[in-house]
Design an enzyme around this catalytic site. Structure first.
Site, mmCIF file in Angstrom:
data_model
loop_
_atom_site.group_PDB
_atom_site.id
_atom_site.type_symbol
_atom_site.label_atom_id
_atom_site.label_comp_id
_atom_site.label_asym_id
_atom_site.label_seq_id
_atom_site.Cartn_x
_atom_site.Cartn_y
_atom_site.Cartn_z
ATOM 1 C CB THR A 158 18.921 -21.506 23.399
ATOM 2 O OG1 THR A 158 20.203 -21.330 23.979
ATOM 3 C CG2 THR A 158 19.063 -21.598 21.887
ATOM 4 N N GLY A 171 25.365 -27.209 24.855
ATOM 5 C CA GLY A 171 25.856 -27.127 23.488
ATOM 6 C C GLY A 171 27.000 -28.035 23.135
ATOM 7 N N GLY A 194 28.800 -22.252 21.483
ATOM 8 C CA GLY A 194 28.057 -23.496 21.626
ATOM 9 C C GLY A 194 27.540 -24.036 20.308
ATOM 10 C CG ASP A 195 23.895 -26.341 20.393
ATOM 11 O OD1 ASP A 195 24.040 -25.672 21.438
ATOM 12 O OD2 ASP A 195 22.779 -26.709 19.983
ATOM 13 C CB THR A 211 17.295 -25.407 23.315
ATOM 14 O OG1 THR A 211 17.593 -24.744 24.551
ATOM 15 C CG2 THR A 211 16.122 -26.333 23.530
ATOM 16 N N GLY A 212 20.083 -26.618 24.664
ATOM 17 C CA GLY A 212 20.596 -27.443 25.749
ATOM 18 C C GLY A 212 22.087 -27.250 25.936
ATOM 19 N NE ARG A 243 29.661 -22.961 25.367
ATOM 20 C CZ ARG A 243 28.351 -23.052 25.216
ATOM 21 N NH1 ARG A 243 27.643 -21.963 24.980
ATOM 22 N NH2 ARG A 243 27.743 -24.228 25.305
#
Length: 357
Positions: free
Chosen positions: A221, A275, A251-252, A272-273, A249
């Site tokens: 990301t 989410g 994510g964040d 980043t990671g 799906r």
């Protein structure tokens, strides 16, 4: 009489001297204020994803490629800021460079879903107005961060998704590409490798699509945060999401407050990671809130959120951030995070592994 005249002359001289001193001091203060107003302080920081990034798994050639692309991207944004451009413009153009590179999980290098397609998310936020834009699950937009900014500037909404977002992109005349544009051999092989492992019924202990930090998985990301010469902050994030993700799906990265946040009173953050955990912890906004309500420094707030709150929750990843004074934080609880920062004097720092910069 003569003594009186001498005394009065001395008093007048001292009074004039004191007045000149006060005037000079006031002039210095005015000059300092003017320097702040004209914006000698600016800066930019970027990331290209965090995860199990180990030096022993990286060839010298690939390491050099990542560092070169990070340097190329951040210099684009820094040049914009140096020439008086806005933080919003710097964030968008910097992320474009990373989106166009197959090295990162965004744009051209997006990972594949369980269905073997690419679904991209992005968001951007203006720290001056708190205006924001985001897109999720788009499949034909070459640069999702551009669409996120269009949503922010030219729609009454904050987030658009799927076909509706793509229709809006066509109306705004953004660059549309065939979904095949996003195909890269490495990403497709990563999907096949994960599919060889059976899905685990328990998401908390999964070793397949539930867990984006499994060994040898790389999640790149991309994100950028910037402070311009006018004192305005901005942040943006763009991603292809999680390899083997199902059910559309999200994510964040496209969620304001989780993956992206900017507020001129505090800081600008890109995450980043993993989410799901960044959403639950509202990581980006929480850093800003700690600065605003507890009056913590950017580094203190970032450390608490990533190393304590996120870690205790079970999440992995990191953030890059810059505050309203130009201080930078690059905090992560993983083995590595692709990252770079550049300040007003032009000092460039690039990192990949968990060494001190």
């Amino acid at each position: 009489m003569q003594r009186i005249l001498i005394f009065l002359s001395l008093v007048l001289f001292l009074a004039c001297k004191e007045q000149l001193k006060e005037t000079a001091e006031a002039s210095i203060v005015d000059t300092k204020e003017e320097v702040q107003k004209t914006g000698d302080s600016f800066g930019i920081v970027i990331h290209g994803g965090a995860g199990t990034i180990l030096k022993e798994n990286m060839t010298p050639e690939k390491e050099a490629a990542y560092k070169a692309k990070l340097e190329e991207a951040i210099k684009v944004g820094h040049t914009i800021l140096k020439n008086g451009g806005t933080s919003m413009e710097a964030v968008e153009k910097t992320i474009n460079i990373l989106e166009d590179s197959p090295l990162f999980n965004a744009g051209k290098g997006a990972v594949f879903t369980n269905e073997g397609i690419n679904e991209l998310d992005a968001s951007i936020m203006d720290g001056k107005t708190l205006n924001a834009g985001a897109v999720a699950g788009v499949r034909t937009i070459k640069n999702p961060i551009n669409l996120a900014r269009e949503v922010m500037l030219n729609s009454p909404h904050v987030m658009l998704s799927g076909k509706g977002a793509e229709q809006f992109a066509e109306e705004r005349k953004l660059e549309i590409v065939d979904p095949k544009y996003f195909y890269t051999e490495d990403r497709f092989k990563a999907l096949e490798k994960i599919k060889e492992k059976p899905d685990h019924p328990d998401a908390k202990s999964a070793t397949s699509f539930y867990d984006p930090m499994i060994k040898n998985s790389k999640f790149g990301t991309v994100g950028c945060a910037a402070l311009d010469k006018n004192g305005n902050l901005a942040a943006g994030t763009s991603t292809g999401g999680m390899t083997n993700k199902k059910w559309n799906r999200i994510g964040d990265s496209p969620i304001i407050g989780a993956g992206t946040y900017a507020n001129n009173n505090t800081c600008a953050v890109s995450s980043t990671g993993w989410g799901e955990y960044f959403i639950r912890a509202m990581v980006a906004h929480d850093i800003s809130a700690l600065m605003e309500y507890k009056e913590l420094s950017l580094q203190e707030a970032a450390s608490i959120v990533i190393q304590k709150k996120l870690t205790e929750l079970g999440g992995t990843g990191g953030i890059i951030a810059i505050d309203h004074e130009g201080n930078v934080a690059m905090e992560f609880n993983t083995a590595g995070m692709y990252r770079a920062t550049m300040n007003a004097s032009g000092k460039l720092t690039v990192g990949i592994y968990k060494e001190a910069l």
